[in-house]
Design an enzyme around this catalytic site. Structure first.
Site, PDB file in Angstrom:
ATOM      1  CG  ASP A  68      -7.483 -56.755  -9.265  1.00  0.00           C
ATOM      2  OD1 ASP A  68      -8.233 -55.781  -9.491  1.00  0.00           O
ATOM      3  OD2 ASP A  68      -7.674 -57.558  -8.348  1.00  0.00           O
ATOM      4  CG  ASP A  84     -13.276 -54.675  -5.089  1.00  0.00           C
ATOM      5  OD1 ASP A  84     -13.469 -54.738  -6.313  1.00  0.00           O
ATOM      6  OD2 ASP A  84     -12.266 -55.174  -4.537  1.00  0.00           O
TER       7      ASP A  84
END
Length: 469
Positions: free
Chosen positions: A212, A159
């Site tokens: 996302d 991430d």
């Protein structure tokens, strides 16, 4: 792997048949993820509330539900598996001792015993996105990669939170790429940096192209993307997809309750058309039969897992009605077609054969109806529900044999894997984007009587490579 440009020339009765192979210089080839990864990830349903018991239950269900047999093999932990603080006195990452009392290695052994693979989550910053102290891999890339390898990890989602000033994204991801390459274990590298950049195909096996995913159909211009928003974002990067390298519009929301059945079918259809990773994100322990039917439709999954690795593209769009096409590598005359209805009412959508590069009599199969529709000339029309997608597999009639004494075009292959054809500067078509393991087969060639032989010449900028006659 260094890519080269090669030329193959076949001389038949004094006539020349030339294929030019232009190799893709942009993809990292670590031998992994030759088809889009399939599995399950903990974030969409559990967020940070994960523990050993839940993950073992998920592993059990991936087997008992048929998901493993359908191809869903990666069981991926997302954020918050770490202790707080995340490192021991020697700087090694450690699992939360309460929620994962037996540690990640024992969990990995359990998952592997089920015939599955275990994925884990990391971050290029100083902390993960849940702000767990000392949880980021910044400055610990080699140590963390070796830790993951010692635990038996098969997949790393990496991430992009809590980045120190002066950090360079490309450099940070390349550091982890190098660390994984040297850790002694094959580990799929998933770049989660929330948007495509040109260096990503040379660095990871898959990379996020959007923000996302949200369990919505349309989330407008928000950072969190609805299904239709993620489709639009991912569609821009068609040329970057190839075996071992995939555009990732984020995980599946199918079964989480925020969308209609048709909208979830659209996500499954379009992720498969776009050769996207199929990473489920629902609670599979309690999923309905409808959800299971969507996730386990093997004919739809086969579109996603086609070994050629071609990402489908939009070829027609008008008034909210779209036609998409994806060439399938197992047969040069077989394609997947998606008819996507973005509107709020049911509409008829027509695919014209001229729009997708086929002609003559074409056989049509509806992959959600699991029904052969027959043979059609010129076009095919289907009624498509609101926000729904009709997914078709179409095949043309077997072509007539190609005369070996005439010019054979590059696109006239009878079988292939991993290649694309493109316009050749010398005229006609050439075969492009060849990597290790890719091939074309021209098996439907009629040499007739009196052809005594032919010559083949191969030129390459580097050593290696094979031609089979």
């Amino acid at each position: 792997m260094k890519k080269v440009r090669a030329v193959i020339t076949l001389v038949l009765l004094g006539l020349t048949f030339t294929i030019i192979m232009a190799l893709n210089t942009g993809a990292w080839d670590n031998g992994l993820a030759k088809t889009p990864p399939m599995g399950w990830n903990s974030w969409n349903i559990f967020h940070g509330d994960i523990n050993e018991t839940k993950i073992k239950q998920i592993a059990d269900t991936m087997v008992s539900s048929g998901m493993k047999d359908a191809g869903y093999v990666y069981l991926n932990l997302d954020d918050n598996w770490m202790a707080n603080p995340a490192r021991d006195s020697n700087g090694n990452l450690r699992a939360d001792p309460t929620r994962f009392p037996n540690g990640i290695k024992a969990l990995s052994d359990y998952v592997h015993a089920k015939g599955l693979k275990l994925g884990i989550y990391g971050c290029r910053g100083t902390m993960t996105c849940m702000n767990v102290p000392q949880s980021g891999s910044k400055g610990y890339e080699d140590k963390d990669a070796k830790t993951f390898a010692s635990w038996g990890i098969d997949y790393l989602k990496y991430d992009n939170c809590n980045i120190p000033n002066g950090s360079d994204m490309k450099t940070d991801y390349q550091k982890m790429q190098t660390a994984l390459a040297n850790c002694g274990r094959p580990i799929v590298f998933s770049i989660c940096a929330w948007g495509y950049q040109s260096w990503m195909p040379a660095t990871g096996n898959l990379w996020r192209t959007t923000g996302d995913i949200a369990d919505k159909w349309d989330n407008g211009t928000e950072w969190f993307k609805g299904i239709i928003n993620a489709i639009d974002g991912n569609a821009q990067y068609t040329s970057s997809a190839a075996p071992g390298a995939w555009n990732d519009p984020d995980m599946l929301e199918i079964g989480n309750g925020g969308c209609t059945t048709e909208e979830y079918r659209t996500q499954m259809s379009m992720w498969s058309m776009m050769a996207s990773p199929l990473i489920a994100g629902n609670d599979i322990r309690t999923m309905s039969q409808t959800t299971k039917d969507i996730l386990l439709n093997k004919e739809v999954i086969a579109i996603d897992q086609d070994p050629a690795g071609v990402q489908g593209k939009r070829v027609k769009s008008a008034n909210g009605l779209e036609v998409w096409v994806k060439s399938l590598g197992t047969n040069g005359t077989t394609k997947a077609v998606a008819l996507l209805n973005r509107n709020s009412t049911t509409s008829n959508i027509t695919v014209n054969w001229s729009d997708i590069g086929v002609s003559g009599s074409v056989t049509v199969r509806d992959l959600w109806a699991k029904a052969d529709k027959g043979s059609f000339t010129g076009s095919y029309t289907a009624s498509v529900p609101s926000h729904g997608t009709v997914l078709l597999k179409i095949s043309t009639e077997p072509p007539a044999p190609v005369d070996a004494t005439k010019q054979i075009e590059a696109e006239n292959y009878s079988n292939q894997s991993g290649i694309q054809t493109e316009t050749c500067s010398e005229g006609g078509e050439d075969v492009g984007f060849i990597e290790n393991g890719d091939y074309t087969v021209y098996s439907n060639v009629d040499f007739g009587d009196g052809v005594g032989g032919f010559q083949a010449r191969v030129a390459s900028a580097t050593s290696g490579g094979n031609i089979e006659i």
